[in-house]
Design a protein around this motif. Structure first.
Motif, PDB file in Angstrom:
ATOM      1  N   SER A  30      33.759  48.943  13.824  1.00  0.00           N
ATOM      2  CA  SER A  30      34.100  47.534  13.630  1.00  0.00           C
ATOM      3  C   SER A  30      33.375  47.040  12.385  1.00  0.00           C
ATOM      4  O   SER A  30      32.317  47.572  12.033  1.00  0.00           O
ATOM      5  CB  SER A  30      33.638  46.705  14.831  1.00  0.00           C
ATOM      6  OG  SER A  30      34.376  47.046  15.974  1.00  0.00           O
ATOM      7  N   PRO A  31      33.910  46.013  11.709  1.00  0.00           N
ATOM      8  CA  PRO A  31      33.194  45.453  10.556  1.00  0.00           C
ATOM      9  C   PRO A  31      31.785  45.046  10.973  1.00  0.00           C
ATOM     10  O   PRO A  31      31.584  44.445  12.024  1.00  0.00           O
ATOM     11  CB  PRO A  31      34.018  44.226  10.169  1.00  0.00           C
ATOM     12  CG  PRO A  31      35.365  44.457  10.760  1.00  0.00           C
ATOM     13  CD  PRO A  31      35.146  45.294  11.982  1.00  0.00           C
ATOM     14  N   GLY A  32      30.812  45.411  10.165  1.00  0.00           N
ATOM     15  CA  GLY A  32      29.428  45.081  10.458  1.00  0.00           C
ATOM     16  C   GLY A  32      28.653  46.187  11.138  1.00  0.00           C
ATOM     17  O   GLY A  32      27.425  46.135  11.201  1.00  0.00           O
ATOM     18  N   ASP A  33      29.337  47.213  11.678  1.00  0.00           N
ATOM     19  CA  ASP A  33      28.631  48.345  12.281  1.00  0.00           C
ATOM     20  C   ASP A  33      27.894  49.132  11.203  1.00  0.00           C
ATOM     21  O   ASP A  33      28.313  49.169  10.043  1.00  0.00           O
ATOM     22  CB  ASP A  33      29.605  49.292  12.990  1.00  0.00           C
ATOM     23  CG  ASP A  33      30.133  48.739  14.300  1.00  0.00           C
ATOM     24  OD1 ASP A  33      29.688  47.658  14.725  1.00  0.00           O
ATOM     25  OD2 ASP A  33      31.010  49.392  14.890  1.00  0.00           O
ATOM     26  N   ILE A  45      39.435  45.682  13.539  1.00  0.00           N
ATOM     27  CA  ILE A  45      39.208  44.875  14.730  1.00  0.00           C
ATOM     28  C   ILE A  45      40.199  45.341  15.791  1.00  0.00           C
ATOM     29  O   ILE A  45      41.409  45.167  15.654  1.00  0.00           O
ATOM     30  CB  ILE A  45      39.361  43.382  14.417  1.00  0.00           C
ATOM     31  CG1 ILE A  45      38.335  42.993  13.334  1.00  0.00           C
ATOM     32  CG2 ILE A  45      39.184  42.538  15.673  1.00  0.00           C
ATOM     33  CD1 ILE A  45      38.585  41.657  12.693  1.00  0.00           C
ATOM     34  N   ASP A  49      39.170  43.478  21.066  1.00  0.00           N
ATOM     35  CA  ASP A  49      38.131  42.603  20.529  1.00  0.00           C
ATOM     36  C   ASP A  49      38.688  41.306  19.952  1.00  0.00           C
ATOM     37  O   ASP A  49      37.998  40.609  19.220  1.00  0.00           O
ATOM     38  CB  ASP A  49      37.331  43.340  19.456  1.00  0.00           C
ATOM     39  CG  ASP A  49      36.589  44.538  20.019  1.00  0.00           C
ATOM     40  OD1 ASP A  49      36.245  44.516  21.216  1.00  0.00           O
ATOM     41  OD2 ASP A  49      36.361  45.494  19.263  1.00  0.00           O
ATOM     42  N   ALA A  52      39.514  37.220  16.911  1.00  0.00           N
ATOM     43  CA  ALA A  52      38.515  37.580  15.911  1.00  0.00           C
ATOM     44  C   ALA A  52      38.316  36.412  14.955  1.00  0.00           C
ATOM     45  O   ALA A  52      39.278  35.879  14.419  1.00  0.00           O
ATOM     46  CB  ALA A  52      38.964  38.809  15.136  1.00  0.00           C
ATOM     47  N   GLU A  55      35.583  35.178   9.748  1.00  0.00           N
ATOM     48  CA  GLU A  55      34.479  35.861   9.047  1.00  0.00           C
ATOM     49  C   GLU A  55      34.558  37.375   9.214  1.00  0.00           C
ATOM     50  O   GLU A  55      34.240  38.122   8.305  1.00  0.00           O
ATOM     51  CB  GLU A  55      33.112  35.358   9.547  1.00  0.00           C
ATOM     52  CG  GLU A  55      32.832  33.902   9.291  1.00  0.00           C
ATOM     53  CD  GLU A  55      33.504  32.968  10.297  1.00  0.00           C
ATOM     54  OE1 GLU A  55      33.762  33.358  11.467  1.00  0.00           O
ATOM     55  OE2 GLU A  55      33.801  31.829   9.890  1.00  0.00           O
ATOM     56  N   ARG A  56      34.972  37.826  10.400  1.00  0.00           N
ATOM     57  CA  ARG A  56      35.092  39.285  10.622  1.00  0.00           C
ATOM     58  C   ARG A  56      36.210  39.865   9.780  1.00  0.00           C
ATOM     59  O   ARG A  56      36.083  40.968   9.245  1.00  0.00           O
ATOM     60  CB  ARG A  56      35.340  39.592  12.104  1.00  0.00           C
ATOM     61  CG  ARG A  56      34.068  39.390  12.917  1.00  0.00           C
ATOM     62  CD  ARG A  56      34.202  39.883  14.322  1.00  0.00           C
ATOM     63  NE  ARG A  56      34.223  41.335  14.343  1.00  0.00           N
ATOM     64  CZ  ARG A  56      34.822  42.053  15.284  1.00  0.00           C
ATOM     65  NH1 ARG A  56      35.450  41.458  16.271  1.00  0.00           N
ATOM     66  NH2 ARG A  56      34.807  43.359  15.251  1.00  0.00           N
ATOM     67  N   GLU A  59      34.910  40.079   6.224  1.00  0.00           N
ATOM     68  CA  GLU A  59      33.999  41.220   6.077  1.00  0.00           C
ATOM     69  C   GLU A  59      34.784  42.525   6.024  1.00  0.00           C
ATOM     70  O   GLU A  59      34.475  43.423   5.232  1.00  0.00           O
ATOM     71  CB  GLU A  59      32.992  41.249   7.231  1.00  0.00           C
ATOM     72  CG  GLU A  59      32.092  42.472   7.262  1.00  0.00           C
ATOM     73  CD  GLU A  59      31.173  42.636   6.052  1.00  0.00           C
ATOM     74  OE1 GLU A  59      30.567  43.718   5.931  1.00  0.00           O
ATOM     75  OE2 GLU A  59      31.067  41.725   5.221  1.00  0.00           O
ATOM     76  N   LEU A  60      35.819  42.643   6.853  1.00  0.00           N
ATOM     77  CA  LEU A  60      36.665  43.831   6.821  1.00  0.00           C
ATOM     78  C   LEU A  60      37.305  43.989   5.443  1.00  0.00           C
ATOM     79  O   LEU A  60      37.303  45.083   4.880  1.00  0.00           O
ATOM     80  CB  LEU A  60      37.744  43.750   7.901  1.00  0.00           C
ATOM     81  CG  LEU A  60      38.808  44.847   7.885  1.00  0.00           C
ATOM     82  CD1 LEU A  60      38.180  46.225   8.059  1.00  0.00           C
ATOM     83  CD2 LEU A  60      39.851  44.582   8.958  1.00  0.00           C
ATOM     84  N   GLN A  96      45.218  42.331   9.445  1.00  0.00           N
ATOM     85  CA  GLN A  96      44.711  43.645   9.037  1.00  0.00           C
ATOM     86  C   GLN A  96      45.767  44.453   8.293  1.00  0.00           C
ATOM     87  O   GLN A  96      45.440  45.213   7.373  1.00  0.00           O
ATOM     88  CB  GLN A  96      44.175  44.393  10.256  1.00  0.00           C
ATOM     89  CG  GLN A  96      42.925  43.703  10.802  1.00  0.00           C
ATOM     90  CD  GLN A  96      42.425  44.343  12.055  1.00  0.00           C
ATOM     91  OE1 GLN A  96      41.567  45.231  11.991  1.00  0.00           O
ATOM     92  NE2 GLN A  96      42.935  43.917  13.201  1.00  0.00           N
TER      93      GLN A  96
END
Length: 176
Positions: A30-33, A45, A49, A52, A55-56, A59-60, A96
């Motif tokens: 996931s973005p941020g991992d 994502i 989940d 969303a 912001e996620r 980031e992606l 996405q």
């Protein structure tokens, strides 16, 4: 320094979770991992989940556009059995799809009992490489997806007739 991006077809395993990084495996995150310097990843994502926050998704897109360790967008998609309502999943999935289109990366797709929606989205977004992961359907479904321009990835369990009907250049393997 980030890794040089490789094409998805250069990996022996295009979809894995929880394995150590290797040169032959794409790990789904996931973005941020956290990502290892020597690993390759698909970032997305998952439909479970959703919803969303914006912001996620931002980031992606940043990761997909700038980090060579990211070789695909996903695991993303639609799941009628789990997650947010399908309309919300579809909104996040379509965002996405657009990120993959803008960055030129393939999509790794999770789809459970939502083939009709997936095919409708494909008609709206006919370009780009889409790969349905963990395909277990029959030969007729495989041909329908292939005709729509969706490649197939096969895990440990799969329908042999569907596997055989999938051309080698549109067939992927995975451990998930």
């Amino acid at each position: 320094m980030t890794a040089t991006r490789r094409p998805i077809e250069s990996f022996a395993n295009i979809h894995a979770h929880g394995l150590p990084p290797s040169a032959d495996t794409v790990l789904s995150i996931s973005p941020g991992d956290a990502m290892a310097a020597d690993g390759f990843y698909s970032a997305g994502i998952h439909p479970w989940d959703t919803p969303a926050p914006a912001e996620r998704l931002m980031e992606l897109e940043r990761l997909a556009a700038s980090d060579g360790r990211i070789v695909a967008v996903g695991e993303c998609g639609l799941d009628k059995l789990r997650g947010a309502p399908l309309d919300e999943q579809e909104r996040v999935f379509e965002a996405q799809i657009e990120i993959a289109e803008r960055t030129g990366l393939p999509l790794i797709i999770h789809c459970v009992r939502a083939l009709d929606r997936l095919l409708r989205l494909r008609r709206r977004h006919p370009s780009g490489r889409w790969i349905l992961h963990g395909f277990r359907g029959g030969e007729a479904s495989a041909r329908q997806l292939l005709d729509a321009g969706i490649d197939l990835s096969f895990g440990l369990r799969y329908n042999e007739a569907a596997f055989d009907a999938t051309p080698e250049n549109r067939r992927f393997r995975e451990s998930d």
